[in-house]
Design an enzyme around this catalytic site. Sequence first.
Site, PDB file in Angstrom:
ATOM      1  N   MET A 111      -4.803  24.011  11.763  1.00  0.00           N
ATOM      2  CA  MET A 111      -6.163  24.098  11.227  1.00  0.00           C
ATOM      3  C   MET A 111      -6.440  25.489  10.642  1.00  0.00           C
ATOM      4  O   MET A 111      -5.713  26.436  10.894  1.00  0.00           O
ATOM      5  CB  MET A 111      -7.178  23.790  12.332  1.00  0.00           C
ATOM      6  CG  MET A 111      -7.052  22.382  12.901  1.00  0.00           C
ATOM      7  SD  MET A 111      -8.285  22.009  14.164  1.00  0.00           S
ATOM      8  CE  MET A 111      -9.775  21.904  13.171  1.00  0.00           C
ATOM      9  N   ASP A 160      -4.519  19.533  14.327  1.00  0.00           N
ATOM     10  CA  ASP A 160      -3.608  19.299  15.442  1.00  0.00           C
ATOM     11  C   ASP A 160      -4.312  18.939  16.734  1.00  0.00           C
ATOM     12  O   ASP A 160      -3.840  18.071  17.486  1.00  0.00           O
ATOM     13  CB  ASP A 160      -2.671  20.498  15.640  1.00  0.00           C
ATOM     14  CG  ASP A 160      -3.397  21.837  15.676  1.00  0.00           C
ATOM     15  OD1 ASP A 160      -4.647  21.854  15.674  1.00  0.00           O
ATOM     16  OD2 ASP A 160      -2.710  22.867  15.700  1.00  0.00           O
TER      17      ASP A 160
END
Length: 433
Positions: A22, A181
């Site tokens: 991210m 994730d």
Amino acid sequence: MAELIAGTDKSRIAGLSFGGQMHGLVILDREDRVIRPCILWNDGRAKRESDYLNTEVGQDTLAACTGNISFASFTAAKLLWLKQVEPENFERIQKIMLPKDYLCYRMTGTFCTDVSDASGTLLLDVKNRSWSGEMCRICGIDQSCLPRVYESYEQVGTLKRELAGALGLPEGVVVAAGAGDNAAAAVGTNTVGDGKCNLSLGTSGTLFISSRTFRMDSAYALHSFGHADGNYHLMGCMLSAAACNEWWAGEILQVKDYAALQSEIRGLGENHVFFLPYLMGERSPWNAPNARGTFTGITLDTSRHDLTQAVLEGVAFGMRDMLEIARSLGIVLPRATICGGGAKSPLWRKIIANTLQLALDIPACEEGPSMGAAILAMVAGGEYSSVQEAAGQIVKTTAAEEPDLELTKKYEERYQQFRLLYPSLKNVFEKIQ
């Protein structure tokens, strides 16, 4: 991918998806060339820009636009850094995306992102699951530079014909938008729906709480993000979790056998050394890029095993910090799942269970993000009607770590002592930068 599918019946492969890092800033020019190396999730260079957003623009304004405040690792702060420090690169921007979205773009030709990953940019109106025009104005970017936002389980395209041919895959392989994730890990551990919790003990450490409704932490220490199941979640993130153990064992002690190193630890809850796990600064709950790691309480009696234990316990205490914020919001969590590389350690699981006073369920598949991405691909391909249905049928747990009453008492006392350290050292960290 070629290595992954070698030796399999490639004709059976129907879909793929992503569990991606991210916050990373990937920028392309008019010719779709990458302008500069990606600025990663754990990069704290944008502290000044993040402080500007929180103080000059104002935390309440940011929260009204996005549901969150700024952290140096968020994409919006990195864009402002780029605008200030590399203006020539900023002016060339035609496409802004996150790391996994670049892979998706190369594989499908679709310029897209998903709600969970986009939530970490500080450019998304999380509650309404759409880009914030006001945040684009504040950051000086044209909204046309941002990708279309999909739900994580939605099909965004199919694998390009030339890629399918090169890999020996059938045409028409479905590609799902994927997820950040931690949201992917939540799907892969069945942390979907309402009121479930997952702890991820990877390079970073996260506390992830699923919610059917949008909610915010009034102190802004927990992030309010979209979830890959179509709902929302609260998340706390500490930047260094298993990375602390990797640094200590691998870099400092030059030890590769982590299990053997941990097997020598005795006296849980009785260690006299504390470790602050802020090797890359810290996000939740301090939002402090200048924070640093420390050992405190070392004496002539201190052994390397005491220090190893302190590292494991310091990460557990950091995760407890995040859990305390959730509890202050009235969230009751009797159990959680745990995944990530660090969760393979029975000792570390035991320390965390007793420090957090939580029973920990251990999924059969330890690789939560990749399992979650696979589930998203299944939903996109029509194998299941929803993420909740798929996760509920696929995800299994193999064991549980239950807290021990005596150990929880010891770790409660240790945690209350740990809480004194960062506030006492905060000004020191600021002055030594």
